[in-house]
Design an enzyme around this catalytic site. Sequence first.
Site, PDB file in Angstrom:
ATOM      1  N   ARG A   1      12.076  -4.743   5.032  1.00  0.00           N
ATOM      2  CA  ARG A   1      11.793  -3.341   4.714  1.00  0.00           C
ATOM      3  C   ARG A   1      12.656  -2.385   5.550  1.00  0.00           C
ATOM      4  O   ARG A   1      12.891  -2.618   6.730  1.00  0.00           O
ATOM      5  CB  ARG A   1      10.310  -3.065   5.000  1.00  0.00           C
TER       6      ARG A   1
ATOM      7  N   LYS B   1       0.837  -1.208   0.000  1.00  0.00           N
ATOM      8  CA  LYS B   1       0.000   0.000   0.000  1.00  0.00           C
ATOM      9  C   LYS B   1       0.871   1.256   0.000  1.00  0.00           C
ATOM     10  O   LYS B   1       0.677   2.167  -0.788  1.00  0.00           O
ATOM     11  CB  LYS B   1      -0.933   0.015   1.231  1.00  0.00           C
TER      12      LYS B   1
ATOM     13  N   ARG C   1      -0.441  -8.758  13.297  1.00  0.00           N
ATOM     14  CA  ARG C   1      -1.011  -7.774  12.361  1.00  0.00           C
ATOM     15  C   ARG C   1      -1.894  -8.476  11.327  1.00  0.00           C
ATOM     16  O   ARG C   1      -2.945  -7.967  10.938  1.00  0.00           O
ATOM     17  CB  ARG C   1       0.119  -6.985  11.694  1.00  0.00           C
TER      18      ARG C   1
ATOM     19  N   ARG D   1      11.143  -0.371  11.126  1.00  0.00           N
ATOM     20  CA  ARG D   1      10.026  -0.163  12.042  1.00  0.00           C
ATOM     21  C   ARG D   1      10.056  -1.154  13.201  1.00  0.00           C
ATOM     22  O   ARG D   1      10.392  -2.319  13.009  1.00  0.00           O
ATOM     23  CB  ARG D   1       8.702  -0.304  11.278  1.00  0.00           C
TER      24      ARG D   1
ATOM     25  N   ARG E   1      -9.828   0.721   8.495  1.00  0.00           N
ATOM     26  CA  ARG E   1      -9.351  -0.612   8.830  1.00  0.00           C
ATOM     27  C   ARG E   1     -10.389  -1.417   9.592  1.00  0.00           C
ATOM     28  O   ARG E   1     -10.134  -2.552   9.962  1.00  0.00           O
ATOM     29  CB  ARG E   1      -8.136  -0.456   9.720  1.00  0.00           C
TER      30      ARG E   1
HETATM   31  P1  AP5 Z   1       4.828  -1.573   1.813  1.00  0.00           P
HETATM   32  O1  AP5 Z   1       4.434  -0.809   0.614  1.00  0.00           O
HETATM   33  O2  AP5 Z   1       5.585  -0.852   2.882  1.00  0.00           O
HETATM   34  O3  AP5 Z   1       3.577  -2.365   2.417  1.00  0.00           O
HETATM   35  P2  AP5 Z   1       2.282  -1.821   3.164  1.00  0.00           P
HETATM   36  O4  AP5 Z   1       1.102  -2.517   2.588  1.00  0.00           O
HETATM   37  O5  AP5 Z   1       2.269  -0.324   3.188  1.00  0.00           O
HETATM   38  O6  AP5 Z   1       2.584  -2.455   4.581  1.00  0.00           O
HETATM   39  P3  AP5 Z   1       2.568  -1.861   6.029  1.00  0.00           P
HETATM   40  O7  AP5 Z   1       3.330  -2.846   6.865  1.00  0.00           O
HETATM   41  O8  AP5 Z   1       3.029  -0.440   6.090  1.00  0.00           O
HETATM   42  O9  AP5 Z   1       1.071  -1.930   6.332  1.00  0.00           O
HETATM   43  P4  AP5 Z   1       0.421  -1.985   7.663  1.00  0.00           P
HETATM   44  O10 AP5 Z   1      -0.971  -1.833   7.212  1.00  0.00           O
HETATM   45  O11 AP5 Z   1       0.687  -3.141   8.548  1.00  0.00           O
HETATM   46  O12 AP5 Z   1       1.110  -0.761   8.466  1.00  0.00           O
HETATM   47  P5  AP5 Z   1       0.608   0.687   8.851  1.00  0.00           P
HETATM   48  O13 AP5 Z   1       1.770   1.559   8.876  1.00  0.00           O
HETATM   49  O14 AP5 Z   1      -0.587   1.090   8.054  1.00  0.00           O
HETATM   50  O15 AP5 Z   1       5.681  -2.828   1.307  1.00  0.00           O
HETATM   51  C1  AP5 Z   1       6.331  -3.704   2.230  1.00  0.00           C
HETATM   52  C2  AP5 Z   1       7.706  -4.075   1.656  1.00  0.00           C
HETATM   53  O16 AP5 Z   1       7.521  -4.871   0.486  1.00  0.00           O
HETATM   54  C3  AP5 Z   1       8.542  -2.864   1.241  1.00  0.00           C
HETATM   55  O17 AP5 Z   1       9.877  -3.062   1.603  1.00  0.00           O
HETATM   56  C4  AP5 Z   1       8.417  -2.813  -0.305  1.00  0.00           C
HETATM   57  O18 AP5 Z   1       9.603  -2.340  -0.913  1.00  0.00           O
HETATM   58  C5  AP5 Z   1       8.145  -4.275  -0.652  1.00  0.00           C
HETATM   59  N1  AP5 Z   1       7.193  -4.384  -1.760  1.00  0.00           N
HETATM   60  C6  AP5 Z   1       6.078  -3.638  -1.954  1.00  0.00           C
HETATM   61  N2  AP5 Z   1       5.439  -4.026  -3.080  1.00  0.00           N
HETATM   62  C7  AP5 Z   1       6.162  -5.047  -3.591  1.00  0.00           C
HETATM   63  C8  AP5 Z   1       6.013  -5.875  -4.755  1.00  0.00           C
HETATM   64  N3  AP5 Z   1       4.965  -5.712  -5.606  1.00  0.00           N
HETATM   65  N4  AP5 Z   1       6.950  -6.839  -4.976  1.00  0.00           N
HETATM   66  C9  AP5 Z   1       8.004  -7.002  -4.102  1.00  0.00           C
HETATM   67  N5  AP5 Z   1       8.209  -6.226  -3.003  1.00  0.00           N
HETATM   68  C10 AP5 Z   1       7.280  -5.280  -2.740  1.00  0.00           C
HETATM   69  O19 AP5 Z   1       0.077   0.433  10.339  1.00  0.00           O
HETATM   70  C11 AP5 Z   1       0.960   0.135  11.399  1.00  0.00           C
HETATM   71  C12 AP5 Z   1       0.169   0.018  12.699  1.00  0.00           C
HETATM   72  O20 AP5 Z   1      -0.460   1.275  12.998  1.00  0.00           O
HETATM   73  C13 AP5 Z   1      -0.982  -0.989  12.692  1.00  0.00           C
HETATM   74  O21 AP5 Z   1      -0.530  -2.308  12.991  1.00  0.00           O
HETATM   75  C14 AP5 Z   1      -1.911  -0.406  13.766  1.00  0.00           C
HETATM   76  O22 AP5 Z   1      -1.441  -0.711  15.050  1.00  0.00           O
HETATM   77  C15 AP5 Z   1      -1.767   1.083  13.548  1.00  0.00           C
HETATM   78  N6  AP5 Z   1      -2.757   1.631  12.603  1.00  0.00           N
HETATM   79  C16 AP5 Z   1      -2.505   2.227  11.392  1.00  0.00           C
HETATM   80  N7  AP5 Z   1      -3.640   2.607  10.803  1.00  0.00           N
HETATM   81  C17 AP5 Z   1      -4.647   2.260  11.656  1.00  0.00           C
HETATM   82  C18 AP5 Z   1      -6.058   2.369  11.579  1.00  0.00           C
HETATM   83  N8  AP5 Z   1      -6.676   2.924  10.497  1.00  0.00           N
HETATM   84  N9  AP5 Z   1      -6.779   1.881  12.619  1.00  0.00           N
HETATM   85  C19 AP5 Z   1      -6.190   1.331  13.707  1.00  0.00           C
HETATM   86  N10 AP5 Z   1      -4.844   1.181  13.831  1.00  0.00           N
HETATM   87  C20 AP5 Z   1      -4.082   1.639  12.809  1.00  0.00           C
END
Ligand code: AP5
Length: 228
Positions: free
Chosen positions: A126, A13, A171, A160, A87
């Site tokens: 990552r 994402k 997660r 992270r 979410r």
């Molecule tokens: P990346 O693009 O970073 O993946 P992502 O989907 O953004 O993954 P996240 O881990 O950031 O998502 P998340 O939803 O767990 O975390 P968030 O920060 O929102 O890609 C990952 C890796 O793969 C990278 O190194 C990239 O280079 C590689 N990659 C990408 N695409 C690729 C491809 N096609 N092929 C190969 N490699 C690839 O949330 C963190 C925490 O915050 C949550 O756990 C929760 O506690 C809290 N939180 C955030 N939002 C909310 C909400 N709305 N409600 C409640 N809690 C929340």
Amino acid sequence: MILILLGPPGAGKGTQAERLVSRHGFRQISTGDMLRAEVASGSAIGREAKAIMDRGELVPDNVIVRMLDRRLAAEDGHDLILDGFPRTVPQAEALDRLLAERELELSGVIVMEVDEEALTERIVGRFSCASCGASYHDKFRPTRIDGVCDRCGGHEFVRRADDTRETVLARLAAYHAQTAPLLPYYRKMGKLYLVEGMAGIEAVTTAIEGILSGFARGGVHAKVMRAD
Ligand code: AP5
């Protein structure tokens, strides 16, 4: 245009949001990035969120919705990508209300379909630039010059706190229990679009751009699958 990127942790994402920002002028709203900024600043929200995030659980809806409401006000008039929000179904209902209050309409929800076994490798590999936040991966997206950020030339990188094998499992469990119910929610609204998230990064961007050009023409391109 208001777009939601939906998918489990590591689906890509943030990676795709970053590319759509630089290529198409969207503003990215990442609730994960906003929470990490709160944690770094030591604010009350950050202190409440840190332990929850480290356990891989979701931060309470009321905290997230308040944060999002303020941010939407600041981004008035821009094309937006919501990355990591909503979410839960209550967050989606709150978003419907916040958009209606501003006379805005959700353009679509793009779901990145991935093979979950690959996600752990994506997440634990990552890292990002400590200066500008550009995101990289040890194997899938290394910096062009070892130890130097492609975007800003910075030399410091961070990982992270929640990118561990153990936390990924929590997660993913949160995704299945609380976020996956959003798929039928948006399918019912006729807003759900699927992309193959296991393709290469560029191929995923091309698939999303196909959906965006369909929106621009007032309908979705025949080759793009709408999940209804
Ligand atoms: P990346 O693009 O970073 O993946 P992502 O989907 O953004 O993954 P996240 O881990 O950031 O998502 P998340 O939803 O767990 O975390 P968030 O920060 O929102 O890609 C990952 C890796 O793969 C990278 O190194 C990239 O280079 C590689 N990659 C990408 N695409 C690729 C491809 N096609 N092929 C190969 N490699 C690839 O949330 C963190 C925490 O915050 C949550 O756990 C929760 O506690 C809290 N939180 C955030 N939002 C909310 C909400 N709305 N409600 C409640 N809690 C929340």
